[in-house]
Design a protein around this motif. Sequence first.
Motif, short mmCIF file in Angstrom:
data_model
loop_
_atom_site.label_atom_id
_atom_site.label_comp_id
_atom_site.label_asym_id
_atom_site.label_seq_id
_atom_site.Cartn_x
_atom_site.Cartn_y
_atom_site.Cartn_z
N ARG A 123 0.81 -1.22 0.00
CA ARG A 123 0.00 0.00 0.00
C ARG A 123 0.84 1.27 0.00
N SER A 124 2.00 1.21 0.63
CA SER A 124 2.84 2.40 0.73
C SER A 124 3.89 2.47 -0.37
N THR A 125 3.72 1.69 -1.43
CA THR A 125 4.69 1.70 -2.53
C THR A 125 4.69 3.04 -3.24
N ARG A 126 5.87 3.61 -3.37
CA ARG A 126 6.02 4.87 -4.10
C ARG A 126 6.84 4.70 -5.37
N LEU A 127 7.53 3.57 -5.47
CA LEU A 127 8.35 3.28 -6.63
C LEU A 127 8.33 1.78 -6.88
N VAL A 128 8.00 1.39 -8.13
CA VAL A 128 8.06 0.00 -8.55
C VAL A 128 9.26 -0.16 -9.48
N THR A 129 10.09 -1.16 -9.24
CA THR A 129 11.29 -1.37 -10.05
C THR A 129 11.25 -2.76 -10.69
N VAL A 130 11.81 -2.84 -11.90
CA VAL A 130 11.90 -4.10 -12.62
C VAL A 130 13.21 -4.11 -13.39
N THR A 131 14.02 -5.15 -13.23
CA THR A 131 15.23 -5.27 -14.03
C THR A 131 15.24 -6.54 -14.87
N GLY A 132 14.15 -7.26 -14.91
CA GLY A 132 14.05 -8.46 -15.72
C GLY A 132 12.73 -9.14 -15.49
N GLY A 133 12.32 -9.94 -16.45
CA GLY A 133 11.07 -10.67 -16.31
C GLY A 133 9.84 -9.90 -16.72
N ALA A 134 10.01 -8.73 -17.35
CA ALA A 134 8.85 -7.90 -17.69
C ALA A 134 7.88 -8.62 -18.61
N SER A 135 8.38 -9.48 -19.48
CA SER A 135 7.49 -10.16 -20.42
C SER A 135 6.63 -11.20 -19.74
N PHE A 136 6.95 -11.56 -18.50
CA PHE A 136 6.11 -12.47 -17.74
C PHE A 136 5.00 -11.72 -17.02
N LEU A 137 5.02 -10.40 -17.07
CA LEU A 137 4.07 -9.58 -16.32
C LEU A 137 3.00 -9.00 -17.23
N SER A 138 1.82 -8.80 -16.67
CA SER A 138 0.71 -8.21 -17.42
C SER A 138 -0.15 -7.40 -16.45
N ARG A 139 -1.30 -6.99 -16.94
CA ARG A 139 -2.22 -6.25 -16.07
C ARG A 139 -2.59 -7.07 -14.84
N ALA A 140 -2.54 -8.39 -14.94
CA ALA A 140 -2.90 -9.24 -13.80
C ALA A 140 -2.01 -8.96 -12.61
N THR A 141 -0.75 -8.64 -12.84
CA THR A 141 0.17 -8.30 -11.76
C THR A 141 0.00 -6.85 -11.34
N PHE A 142 -0.04 -5.95 -12.31
CA PHE A 142 -0.05 -4.52 -11.97
C PHE A 142 -1.38 -4.04 -11.41
N GLN A 143 -2.50 -4.58 -11.91
CA GLN A 143 -3.81 -4.06 -11.51
C GLN A 143 -4.02 -4.06 -10.00
N PRO A 144 -3.89 -5.20 -9.31
CA PRO A 144 -4.16 -5.17 -7.87
C PRO A 144 -3.15 -4.34 -7.09
N LEU A 145 -1.90 -4.31 -7.55
CA LEU A 145 -0.89 -3.52 -6.84
C LEU A 145 -1.18 -2.04 -6.95
N LEU A 146 -1.56 -1.58 -8.14
CA LEU A 146 -1.88 -0.17 -8.33
C LEU A 146 -3.19 0.19 -7.64
N ASP A 147 -4.14 -0.71 -7.69
CA ASP A 147 -5.43 -0.43 -7.05
C ASP A 147 -5.29 -0.29 -5.54
#
Length: 288
Positions: free
Chosen positions: A166-190
Amino acid sequence: MAEVREDDTGEPAQRAMTPFDDIYDQADPRAFFRELGAFGYRTPHHAQRIFRRLAALRLWAPGDTVLDLCCSYGINAALLNHDLTLDDLYAHYTSPRVVAMTTEELAEHDRPFFRAHRRRDAVAVIGLDIASNAIAYARAVGLLDDGFAENLETAPPTRELLDAARSTRLVTVTGGASFLSRATFQPLLDSARSLPWVAAFVLRTGSYAPIAEHLAGHGLTTETYTGHTFIQRRFTGAAEQQYAIDAVTAHGQDPDGKESAGHFHTALHLSRPATDADTPPLDELVAR
Protein backbone atom coordinates in the motif's frame (compact mmCIF):
# COMPACT_ATOMS: atom_id res chain seq x y z
CA MET A 1 10.50 -15.02 -11.78
CA ALA A 2 13.82 -14.78 -13.51
CA GLU A 3 15.84 -11.65 -13.90
CA VAL A 4 16.92 -12.53 -17.41
CA ARG A 5 14.43 -15.00 -18.87
CA GLU A 6 12.10 -12.92 -20.95
CA ASP A 7 10.61 -13.01 -24.37
CA ASP A 8 7.31 -11.70 -25.65
CA THR A 9 7.63 -12.25 -29.38
CA GLY A 10 5.02 -14.99 -29.20
CA GLU A 11 7.67 -17.73 -29.07
CA PRO A 12 8.24 -19.48 -25.75
CA ALA A 13 11.34 -17.99 -24.13
CA GLN A 14 12.96 -21.37 -23.61
CA ARG A 15 13.04 -21.92 -27.39
CA ALA A 16 14.79 -18.64 -27.99
CA MET A 17 17.01 -17.84 -25.04
CA THR A 18 19.19 -19.91 -22.78
CA PRO A 19 16.80 -20.34 -19.84
CA PHE A 20 19.19 -20.72 -16.86
CA ASP A 21 16.19 -22.25 -15.10
CA ASP A 22 18.25 -24.03 -12.47
CA ILE A 23 19.74 -20.89 -10.89
CA TYR A 24 16.69 -18.79 -10.04
CA ASP A 25 15.30 -20.63 -7.05
CA GLN A 26 18.21 -22.24 -5.26
CA ALA A 27 18.74 -21.98 -1.53
CA ASP A 28 21.25 -19.14 -1.98
CA PRO A 29 22.51 -16.87 -4.80
CA ARG A 30 25.90 -18.44 -5.54
CA ALA A 31 24.84 -20.28 -8.71
CA PHE A 32 23.10 -17.14 -9.97
CA PHE A 33 26.28 -15.10 -9.75
CA ARG A 34 28.48 -17.89 -11.05
CA GLU A 35 26.40 -18.70 -14.11
CA LEU A 36 25.33 -15.21 -15.13
CA GLY A 37 28.72 -13.75 -14.28
CA ALA A 38 30.22 -15.96 -16.95
CA PHE A 39 28.18 -14.02 -19.51
CA GLY A 40 28.70 -10.56 -18.05
CA TYR A 41 25.17 -9.94 -16.76
CA ARG A 42 24.98 -6.18 -16.03
CA THR A 43 21.39 -4.90 -15.76
CA PRO A 44 21.36 -4.30 -11.96
CA HIS A 45 24.59 -2.33 -12.37
CA HIS A 46 22.94 0.04 -14.84
CA ALA A 47 19.86 0.32 -12.65
CA GLN A 48 21.70 1.06 -9.42
CA ARG A 49 22.34 4.79 -9.79
CA ILE A 50 19.00 5.42 -11.51
CA PHE A 51 17.00 3.59 -8.87
CA ARG A 52 18.86 5.48 -6.14
CA ARG A 53 17.93 8.79 -7.76
CA LEU A 54 14.31 7.72 -8.14
CA ALA A 55 14.14 6.51 -4.54
CA ALA A 56 15.50 9.86 -3.33
CA LEU A 57 12.78 11.63 -5.31
CA ARG A 58 9.92 9.37 -4.30
CA LEU A 59 10.56 8.05 -0.78
CA TRP A 60 10.47 10.89 1.69
CA ALA A 61 7.80 9.96 4.23
CA PRO A 62 7.98 7.30 6.95
CA GLY A 63 6.69 4.00 5.63
CA ASP A 64 7.27 4.75 1.94
CA THR A 65 8.54 1.67 0.12
CA VAL A 66 10.07 0.37 -3.10
CA LEU A 67 8.40 -2.68 -4.62
CA ASP A 68 10.88 -4.72 -6.69
CA LEU A 69 9.09 -7.04 -9.12
CA CYS A 70 10.81 -10.29 -10.10
CA CYS A 71 13.24 -9.47 -7.32
CA SER A 72 15.13 -12.77 -7.28
CA TYR A 73 17.66 -12.86 -4.40
CA GLY A 74 17.21 -9.18 -3.57
CA ILE A 75 20.01 -7.96 -5.84
CA ASN A 76 18.42 -4.61 -6.62
CA ALA A 77 17.80 -4.07 -2.90
CA ALA A 78 21.44 -4.92 -2.17
CA LEU A 79 22.66 -2.35 -4.68
CA LEU A 80 20.10 0.29 -3.75
CA ASN A 81 20.76 0.23 -0.02
CA HIS A 82 24.41 -0.73 0.34
CA ASP A 83 27.78 0.73 -0.61
CA LEU A 84 28.40 -2.18 -2.93
CA THR A 85 28.62 -2.60 -6.69
CA LEU A 86 27.46 -5.50 -8.81
CA ASP A 87 31.11 -6.44 -9.28
CA ASP A 88 31.47 -6.53 -5.49
CA LEU A 89 28.61 -9.03 -5.33
CA TYR A 90 30.16 -11.15 -8.08
CA ALA A 91 33.46 -11.20 -6.18
CA HIS A 92 31.72 -11.95 -2.89
CA TYR A 93 29.62 -14.88 -4.08
CA THR A 94 32.35 -16.50 -6.18
CA SER A 95 35.18 -16.18 -3.66
CA PRO A 96 36.73 -19.51 -2.57
CA ARG A 97 35.75 -18.90 1.05
CA VAL A 98 32.09 -18.34 0.21
CA VAL A 99 31.97 -21.16 -2.32
CA ALA A 100 33.03 -23.60 0.41
CA MET A 101 30.25 -22.60 2.83
CA THR A 102 26.95 -24.32 3.43
CA THR A 103 23.86 -22.23 2.81
CA GLU A 104 23.39 -21.79 6.56
CA GLU A 105 26.98 -20.63 6.96
CA LEU A 106 26.60 -18.24 4.04
CA ALA A 107 23.48 -16.68 5.51
CA GLU A 108 25.29 -16.19 8.83
CA HIS A 109 28.15 -14.61 6.89
CA ASP A 110 25.91 -12.39 4.74
CA ARG A 111 23.93 -10.79 7.54
CA PRO A 112 26.88 -8.87 9.04
CA PHE A 113 28.38 -8.39 5.56
CA PHE A 114 25.39 -6.40 4.37
CA ARG A 115 24.94 -4.62 7.71
CA ALA A 116 28.52 -3.35 7.46
CA HIS A 117 27.81 -1.85 4.03
CA ARG A 118 24.36 -0.44 4.78
CA ARG A 119 23.86 3.12 3.54
CA ARG A 120 22.54 5.81 5.86
CA ASP A 121 19.90 6.68 3.26
CA ALA A 122 18.66 3.09 2.91
CA VAL A 123 14.98 2.73 2.07
CA ALA A 124 12.41 0.00 2.67
CA VAL A 125 12.20 -2.58 -0.12
CA ILE A 126 9.49 -5.19 -0.66
CA GLY A 127 10.22 -8.04 -3.05
CA LEU A 128 7.83 -10.03 -5.22
CA ASP A 129 8.92 -13.16 -7.10
CA ILE A 130 7.62 -16.65 -7.71
CA ALA A 131 10.95 -18.08 -6.50
CA SER A 132 10.26 -18.93 -2.86
CA ASN A 133 13.82 -19.94 -2.00
CA ALA A 134 15.25 -16.73 -3.44
CA ILE A 135 12.73 -14.64 -1.53
CA ALA A 136 13.46 -16.53 1.67
CA TYR A 137 17.20 -15.97 1.36
CA ALA A 138 16.84 -12.25 0.64
CA ARG A 139 14.64 -11.87 3.71
CA ALA A 140 16.90 -14.00 5.89
CA VAL A 141 19.98 -11.86 5.26
CA GLY A 142 18.14 -8.55 5.60
CA LEU A 143 18.04 -7.40 1.99
CA LEU A 144 14.25 -7.28 1.81
CA ASP A 145 12.08 -5.68 4.47
CA ASP A 146 9.34 -8.02 3.31
CA GLY A 147 9.07 -10.54 0.49
CA PHE A 148 6.31 -12.50 -1.18
CA ALA A 149 6.61 -15.66 -3.26
CA GLU A 150 3.44 -15.18 -5.28
CA ASN A 151 2.51 -15.36 -8.95
CA LEU A 152 -0.12 -12.73 -9.61
CA GLU A 153 -0.38 -13.87 -13.21
CA THR A 154 -2.05 -17.09 -12.07
CA ALA A 155 -3.63 -16.25 -8.70
CA PRO A 156 -4.88 -13.15 -6.89
CA PRO A 157 -2.52 -11.53 -4.38
CA THR A 158 -2.75 -12.36 -0.73
CA ARG A 159 -4.06 -9.79 1.68
CA GLU A 160 -0.60 -9.68 3.27
CA LEU A 161 0.99 -8.62 -0.04
CA LEU A 162 -1.60 -5.94 -0.71
CA ASP A 163 -1.23 -4.56 2.81
CA ALA A 164 2.57 -4.43 2.45
CA ALA A 165 2.37 -2.80 -0.99
CA ARG A 166 0.00 0.00 0.00
CA SER A 167 2.84 2.40 0.73
CA THR A 168 4.69 1.70 -2.53
CA ARG A 169 6.02 4.87 -4.10
CA LEU A 170 8.35 3.28 -6.63
CA VAL A 171 8.06 0.00 -8.55
CA THR A 172 11.29 -1.37 -10.05
CA VAL A 173 11.90 -4.10 -12.62
CA THR A 174 15.23 -5.27 -14.04
CA GLY A 175 14.05 -8.46 -15.72
CA GLY A 176 11.07 -10.67 -16.31
CA ALA A 177 8.85 -7.90 -17.69
CA SER A 178 7.49 -10.16 -20.42
CA PHE A 179 6.11 -12.47 -17.74
CA LEU A 180 4.07 -9.58 -16.32
CA SER A 181 0.71 -8.21 -17.42
CA ARG A 182 -2.22 -6.25 -16.07
CA ALA A 183 -2.90 -9.24 -13.80
CA THR A 184 0.17 -8.30 -11.76
CA PHE A 185 -0.05 -4.52 -11.97
CA GLN A 186 -3.81 -4.06 -11.51
CA PRO A 187 -4.16 -5.17 -7.87
CA LEU A 188 -0.89 -3.52 -6.84
CA LEU A 189 -1.88 -0.17 -8.33
CA ASP A 190 -5.43 -0.43 -7.05
CA SER A 191 -4.20 -0.99 -3.50
CA ALA A 192 -1.56 1.76 -3.50
CA ARG A 193 -2.37 4.83 -1.43
CA SER A 194 -0.87 7.03 -4.16
CA LEU A 195 0.22 6.29 -7.71
CA PRO A 196 3.77 4.91 -7.70
CA TRP A 197 6.29 5.55 -10.43
CA VAL A 198 7.29 2.43 -12.38
CA ALA A 199 10.87 2.05 -13.66
CA ALA A 200 11.60 -0.98 -15.84
CA PHE A 201 14.63 -2.18 -17.78
CA VAL A 202 13.22 -4.34 -20.58
CA LEU A 203 14.96 -6.42 -23.22
CA ARG A 204 14.68 -5.00 -26.72
CA THR A 205 13.63 -8.43 -27.98
CA GLY A 206 10.12 -7.70 -26.71
CA SER A 207 7.62 -4.88 -26.43
CA TYR A 208 6.73 -2.97 -23.29
CA ALA A 209 3.66 -1.50 -25.00
CA PRO A 210 1.04 -3.77 -23.37
CA ILE A 211 2.22 -2.86 -19.89
CA ALA A 212 2.56 0.82 -20.78
CA GLU A 213 -1.00 0.81 -22.13
CA HIS A 214 -2.29 -0.70 -18.90
CA LEU A 215 -0.36 1.78 -16.78
CA ALA A 216 -1.85 4.61 -18.88
CA GLY A 217 -5.28 3.47 -17.76
CA HIS A 218 -4.15 4.23 -14.21
CA GLY A 219 -2.93 7.71 -15.14
CA LEU A 220 0.74 6.85 -15.66
CA THR A 221 2.51 8.14 -18.77
CA THR A 222 5.43 6.01 -19.97
CA GLU A 223 8.61 7.52 -21.39
CA THR A 224 11.41 5.51 -22.95
CA TYR A 225 14.97 6.73 -22.55
CA THR A 226 16.42 7.22 -26.02
CA GLY A 227 19.93 8.40 -25.17
CA HIS A 228 21.33 4.89 -25.32
CA THR A 229 20.48 1.31 -24.49
CA PHE A 230 21.94 -0.78 -21.67
CA ILE A 231 23.94 -3.98 -22.09
CA GLN A 232 22.30 -6.95 -20.39
CA ARG A 233 24.64 -9.88 -21.05
CA ARG A 234 26.61 -11.66 -23.74
CA PHE A 235 24.92 -14.28 -25.86
CA THR A 236 25.50 -17.91 -25.04
CA GLY A 237 25.97 -18.76 -28.71
CA ALA A 238 25.16 -18.00 -32.31
CA ALA A 239 21.59 -19.31 -32.15
CA GLU A 240 20.69 -17.05 -29.24
CA GLN A 241 22.25 -14.07 -31.00
CA GLN A 242 20.32 -14.74 -34.20
CA TYR A 243 17.10 -15.01 -32.20
CA ALA A 244 17.80 -11.61 -30.61
CA ILE A 245 18.64 -9.94 -33.92
CA ASP A 246 15.47 -11.29 -35.51
CA ALA A 247 13.29 -10.34 -32.54
CA VAL A 248 14.68 -6.81 -32.26
CA THR A 249 14.24 -6.28 -35.98
CA ALA A 250 10.67 -7.59 -35.82
CA HIS A 251 9.92 -4.96 -33.18
CA GLY A 252 11.17 -2.19 -35.45
CA GLN A 253 14.49 -1.68 -33.70
CA ASP A 254 17.97 -1.64 -35.22
CA PRO A 255 20.31 -4.34 -33.88
CA ASP A 256 23.40 -2.84 -35.50
CA GLY A 257 26.17 -2.26 -32.96
CA LYS A 258 24.04 -3.77 -30.20
CA GLU A 259 22.67 -7.27 -30.56
CA SER A 260 24.72 -7.70 -33.74
CA ALA A 261 27.82 -6.89 -31.67
CA GLY A 262 27.23 -9.76 -29.24
CA HIS A 263 25.01 -8.62 -26.35
CA PHE A 264 21.38 -8.46 -25.34
CA HIS A 265 20.41 -4.83 -24.70
CA THR A 266 17.65 -3.35 -22.57
CA ALA A 267 15.74 -0.08 -22.74
CA LEU A 268 14.68 1.94 -19.71
CA HIS A 269 10.99 2.81 -19.41
CA LEU A 270 9.73 5.20 -16.73
CA SER A 271 6.02 5.58 -16.02
CA ARG A 272 4.72 8.43 -13.89
CA PRO A 273 1.76 10.82 -13.76
CA ALA A 274 1.88 13.50 -16.46
CA THR A 275 2.16 16.14 -13.74
CA ASP A 276 5.47 14.57 -12.68
CA ALA A 277 6.94 14.16 -16.16
CA ASP A 278 9.48 16.96 -15.79
CA THR A 279 10.50 16.36 -12.18
CA PRO A 280 13.13 15.83 -13.43
CA PRO A 281 13.11 15.13 -17.18
CA LEU A 282 14.06 11.56 -17.95
CA ASP A 283 17.20 12.54 -19.88
CA GLU A 284 18.45 14.51 -16.90
CA LEU A 285 17.60 11.71 -14.49
CA VAL A 286 19.66 9.19 -16.44
CA ALA A 287 22.55 11.42 -17.51
CA ARG A 288 23.44 13.25 -14.32
